[in-house]
Motif scaffolding. Structure first.
Motif, PDB file in Angstrom:
ATOM      1  N   HIS A  33       0.834  -1.202   0.000  1.00 44.39           N
ATOM      2  CA  HIS A  33       0.000   0.000   0.000  1.00 44.39           C
ATOM      3  C   HIS A  33       0.870   1.253   0.000  1.00 44.39           C
ATOM      4  CE1 HIS A  33      -3.540  -2.421   0.509  1.00 44.39           C
ATOM      5  NE2 HIS A  33      -3.103  -2.926   1.645  1.00 44.39           N
ATOM      6  N   GLY A  34       2.075   1.137  -0.525  1.00 45.53           N
ATOM      7  CA  GLY A  34       2.965   2.291  -0.579  1.00 45.53           C
ATOM      8  C   GLY A  34       3.925   2.327   0.596  1.00 45.53           C
ATOM      9  N   GLU A  35       4.730   3.358   0.628  1.00 42.85           N
ATOM     10  CA  GLU A  35       5.740   3.480   1.679  1.00 42.85           C
ATOM     11  C   GLU A  35       5.218   4.300   2.848  1.00 42.85           C
ATOM     12  OE1 GLU A  35       9.921   5.718   1.850  1.00 42.85           O
ATOM     13  OE2 GLU A  35      10.058   3.791   0.796  1.00 42.85           O
ATOM     14  N   PHE A  36       5.472   3.792   4.042  1.00 37.99           N
ATOM     15  CA  PHE A  36       5.120   4.470   5.289  1.00 37.99           C
ATOM     16  C   PHE A  36       6.395   4.686   6.098  1.00 37.99           C
ATOM     17  CE2 PHE A  36       1.260   2.492   3.926  1.00 37.99           C
ATOM     18  CZ  PHE A  36       0.191   3.185   4.487  1.00 37.99           C
ATOM     19  N   ILE A  37       6.372   5.665   6.975  1.00 38.71           N
ATOM     20  CA  ILE A  37       7.436   5.824   7.962  1.00 38.71           C
ATOM     21  C   ILE A  37       6.942   5.227   9.272  1.00 38.71           C
ATOM     22  CG2 ILE A  37       8.936   7.405   9.221  1.00 38.71           C
ATOM     23  CD1 ILE A  37       9.474   7.278   6.220  1.00 38.71           C
ATOM     24  N   LEU A  38       7.637   4.215   9.758  1.00 40.20           N
ATOM     25  CA  LEU A  38       7.265   3.563  11.011  1.00 40.20           C
ATOM     26  C   LEU A  38       7.906   4.309  12.175  1.00 40.20           C
ATOM     27  CD1 LEU A  38       7.129  -0.237  11.732  1.00 40.20           C
ATOM     28  CD2 LEU A  38       8.184   1.313  13.365  1.00 40.20           C
ATOM     29  N   HIS A  39       7.064   4.741  13.111  1.00 43.01           N
ATOM     30  CA  HIS A  39       7.527   5.374  14.343  1.00 43.01           C
ATOM     31  C   HIS A  39       7.353   4.374  15.484  1.00 43.01           C
ATOM     32  CE1 HIS A  39       7.421   9.737  12.923  1.00 43.01           C
ATOM     33  NE2 HIS A  39       6.882   9.066  11.920  1.00 43.01           N
ATOM     34  N   TYR A  40       8.437   4.076  16.175  1.00 42.03           N
ATOM     35  CA  TYR A  40       8.424   3.121  17.288  1.00 42.03           C
ATOM     36  C   TYR A  40       8.401   3.921  18.592  1.00 42.03           C
ATOM     37  CZ  TYR A  40      10.294  -0.581  20.390  1.00 42.03           C
ATOM     38  OH  TYR A  40      10.502  -1.488  21.402  1.00 42.03           O
ATOM     39  N   TYR A  41       7.304   3.787  19.342  1.00 38.93           N
ATOM     40  CA  TYR A  41       7.123   4.559  20.571  1.00 38.93           C
ATOM     41  C   TYR A  41       7.262   3.693  21.822  1.00 38.93           C
ATOM     42  CZ  TYR A  41       5.209   8.571  17.999  1.00 38.93           C
ATOM     43  OH  TYR A  41       5.036   9.651  17.165  1.00 38.93           O
ATOM     44  N   SER A  42       7.981   4.205  22.788  1.00 35.94           N
ATOM     45  CA  SER A  42       7.940   3.662  24.139  1.00 35.94           C
ATOM     46  C   SER A  42       7.130   4.632  24.997  1.00 35.94           C
ATOM     47  CB  SER A  42       9.348   3.496  24.720  1.00 35.94           C
ATOM     48  OG  SER A  42       9.955   4.765  24.915  1.00 35.94           O
ATOM     49  N   ASN A  43       6.699   4.163  26.165  1.00 34.09           N
ATOM     50  CA  ASN A  43       5.898   5.038  27.016  1.00 34.09           C
ATOM     51  C   ASN A  43       5.986   4.593  28.466  1.00 34.09           C
ATOM     52  OD1 ASN A  43       3.076   3.648  27.912  1.00 34.09           O
ATOM     53  ND2 ASN A  43       3.823   2.743  26.010  1.00 34.09           N
ATOM     54  N   THR A  44       5.489   5.440  29.357  1.00 36.39           N
ATOM     55  CA  THR A  44       5.513   5.130  30.791  1.00 36.39           C
ATOM     56  C   THR A  44       4.138   4.745  31.313  1.00 36.39           C
ATOM     57  OG1 THR A  44       5.170   7.472  31.311  1.00 36.39           O
ATOM     58  CG2 THR A  44       7.461   6.695  31.184  1.00 36.39           C
ATOM     59  N   ILE A  45       3.177   4.545  30.416  1.00 29.80           N
ATOM     60  CA  ILE A  45       1.820   4.197  30.847  1.00 29.80           C
ATOM     61  C   ILE A  45       1.663   2.697  30.998  1.00 29.80           C
ATOM     62  CG2 ILE A  45      -0.631   4.302  30.234  1.00 29.80           C
ATOM     63  CD1 ILE A  45      -0.016   6.887  28.716  1.00 29.80           C
ATOM     64  N   ASP A  46       2.047   1.941  29.964  1.00 28.72           N
ATOM     65  CA  ASP A  46       1.874   0.487  30.033  1.00 28.72           C
ATOM     66  C   ASP A  46       3.146  -0.293  29.704  1.00 28.72           C
ATOM     67  OD1 ASP A  46       2.152   0.752  27.295  1.00 28.72           O
ATOM     68  OD2 ASP A  46       0.110   0.136  26.805  1.00 28.72           O
ATOM     69  N   ASP A  47       4.248   0.410  29.474  1.00 28.54           N
ATOM     70  CA  ASP A  47       5.542  -0.233  29.200  1.00 28.54           C
ATOM     71  C   ASP A  47       5.484  -1.185  28.004  1.00 28.54           C
ATOM     72  OD1 ASP A  47       6.924   1.043  31.292  1.00 28.54           O
ATOM     73  OD2 ASP A  47       6.098  -0.370  32.740  1.00 28.54           O
ATOM     74  N   LYS A  48       4.585  -0.929  27.075  1.00 29.27           N
ATOM     75  CA  LYS A  48       4.530  -1.701  25.831  1.00 29.27           C
ATOM     76  C   LYS A  48       5.013  -0.812  24.685  1.00 29.27           C
ATOM     77  CE  LYS A  48       0.597  -4.581  27.205  1.00 29.27           C
ATOM     78  NZ  LYS A  48      -0.810  -4.962  26.885  1.00 29.27           N
ATOM     79  N   GLU A  49       5.412  -1.463  23.588  1.00 31.86           N
ATOM     80  CA  GLU A  49       5.835  -0.710  22.413  1.00 31.86           C
ATOM     81  C   GLU A  49       4.641  -0.545  21.481  1.00 31.86           C
ATOM     82  OE1 GLU A  49       7.008  -3.769  23.103  1.00 31.86           O
ATOM     83  OE2 GLU A  49       9.016  -3.498  23.919  1.00 31.86           O
ATOM     84  N   HIS A  50       4.368   0.685  21.102  1.00 30.46           N
ATOM     85  CA  HIS A  50       3.281   0.979  20.179  1.00 30.46           C
ATOM     86  C   HIS A  50       3.869   1.608  18.916  1.00 30.46           C
ATOM     87  CE1 HIS A  50       0.291   0.105  23.315  1.00 30.46           C
ATOM     88  NE2 HIS A  50       1.149   0.702  24.125  1.00 30.46           N
ATOM     89  N   ILE A  51       3.137   1.492  17.817  1.00 25.03           N
ATOM     90  CA  ILE A  51       3.679   1.873  16.516  1.00 25.03           C
ATOM     91  C   ILE A  51       2.727   2.832  15.812  1.00 25.03           C
ATOM     92  CG2 ILE A  51       4.157   0.979  14.190  1.00 25.03           C
ATOM     93  CD1 ILE A  51       5.143  -1.599  15.596  1.00 25.03           C
ATOM     94  N   ALA A  52       3.308   3.786  15.097  1.00 20.92           N
ATOM     95  CA  ALA A  52       2.530   4.623  14.179  1.00 20.92           C
ATOM     96  C   ALA A  52       3.133   4.496  12.793  1.00 20.92           C
ATOM     97  CB  ALA A  52       2.540   6.079  14.625  1.00 20.92           C
ATOM     98  N   LEU A  53       2.312   4.128  11.826  1.00 21.74           N
ATOM     99  CA  LEU A  53       2.726   4.115  10.423  1.00 21.74           C
ATOM    100  C   LEU A  53       2.212   5.406   9.796  1.00 21.74           C
ATOM    101  CD1 LEU A  53       1.932   0.442   9.371  1.00 21.74           C
ATOM    102  CD2 LEU A  53       4.187   1.465   9.609  1.00 21.74           C
ATOM    103  N   VAL A  54       3.129   6.247   9.355  1.00 17.25           N
ATOM    104  CA  VAL A  54       2.781   7.581   8.866  1.00 17.25           C
ATOM    105  C   VAL A  54       3.072   7.668   7.373  1.00 17.25           C
ATOM    106  CG1 VAL A  54       3.193  10.055   9.093  1.00 17.25           C
ATOM    107  CG2 VAL A  54       3.303   8.572  11.116  1.00 17.25           C
ATOM    108  N   LYS A  55       2.089   8.132   6.629  1.00 16.52           N
ATOM    109  CA  LYS A  55       2.264   8.330   5.188  1.00 16.52           C
ATOM    110  C   LYS A  55       2.125   9.812   4.876  1.00 16.52           C
ATOM    111  CE  LYS A  55       0.841   6.601   0.674  1.00 16.52           C
ATOM    112  NZ  LYS A  55       2.160   6.002   0.404  1.00 16.52           N
ATOM    113  N   GLY A  56       3.121  10.363   4.195  1.00 12.10           N
ATOM    114  CA  GLY A  56       3.061  11.753   3.789  1.00 12.10           C
ATOM    115  C   GLY A  56       3.315  12.717   4.937  1.00 12.10           C
ATOM    116  N   ASP A  57       3.042  13.981   4.685  1.00 12.30           N
ATOM    117  CA  ASP A  57       3.259  15.042   5.665  1.00 12.30           C
ATOM    118  C   ASP A  57       1.962  15.284   6.429  1.00 12.30           C
ATOM    119  OD1 ASP A  57       4.082  17.205   7.116  1.00 12.30           O
ATOM    120  OD2 ASP A  57       4.162  18.595   5.424  1.00 12.30           O
ATOM    121  N   VAL A  58       1.951  14.963   7.713  1.00 15.56           N
ATOM    122  CA  VAL A  58       0.736  15.111   8.515  1.00 15.56           C
ATOM    123  C   VAL A  58       0.850  16.218   9.555  1.00 15.56           C
ATOM    124  CG1 VAL A  58       0.089  12.693   8.195  1.00 15.56           C
ATOM    125  CG2 VAL A  58       1.453  13.332  10.186  1.00 15.56           C
TER     126      VAL A  58
END
Length: 204
Positions: A17-42
């Protein structure tokens, strides 16, 4: 202490479905890794197509027909690609927040006649234990002004609005009903208030 969210890695991910930029997030709420796939300029954009997708190993990875998760994931990426910009947030909230083990136990209860809601409650959980504070933090981090949420779930919209996210509209994301997911979809519509056309057009 104020919840902390850290965008640790950004890397291009080419997909069908095209190219996305994967953002790998850590956090202090649940200590799990969450991801955002971003396409284009948002950044600083309005009406950004956004899908907040909760992890579903059986549907997303194995292609299970018991749910609509894998199909919705694919459809959401296609919608974002067609718009040429948008975000897919992948939250580690397996089984509507109850985890993979409990979800699989709920499957066995469903095979004995319970629906998805009753099975979760029988196991000592709520029908839906997901929450969206991390998704809201990610949207703020990405500097998005307003979103069009890709969802059939009004409670997801309400939850994000309560967290201060400007939800400017909704984009439906409905899959075709078949014999393996028909009961699941009917339960979503009848007991969880998802906005679905009556899923009676069953297909094999």
């Amino acid at each position: 202490m104020k919840p902390q969210l850290n965008d640790l890695v950004q890397t291009p991910i080419p997909t069908r479905h095209g190219e996305f930029i994967l953002h790998y997030y850590s956090n202090t709420i649940d200590d799990k890794e969450h991801i955002a796939l971003v396409k284009g300029d948002v950044a600083d954009k309005e009406d950004v197509p956004v899908r907040i997708h909760s992890e579903c190993f059986t549907g997303d990875v194995l292609g299970s027909r018991r749910c609509d998760c894998g199909e919705q994931l694919d459809m959401a990426m296609e919608l974002i690609d067609e718009a040429d910009f948008g975000v897919l947030i992948y939250l580690r909230q397996e089984g509507r927040g109850i985890g993979l083990l409990k979800k699989l136990q709920a499957y066995n209860l469903q095979d004995k006649g319970m629906d998805t809601v009753d099975a979760n409650i029988h196991l000592g959980h709520l029908a839906d234990e997901r929450e969206y504070s991390i998704a809201a933090l990610i949207l703020v981090d990405l500097d998005i002004r307003s979103i069009k949420l890709i969802t059939n779930n009004p409670k997801k919209i309400e939850g994000l609005k309560k967290l201060g996210i400007n939800v400017a509209g909704r984009v439906p994301i409905e899959v075709v009903a078949h014999k393996d997911n028909l009961s699941y979809l009917k339960t979503k519509a009848k007991k969880m208030a998802h906005i679905l056309f009556q899923p009676t057009n069953e297909q094999d």
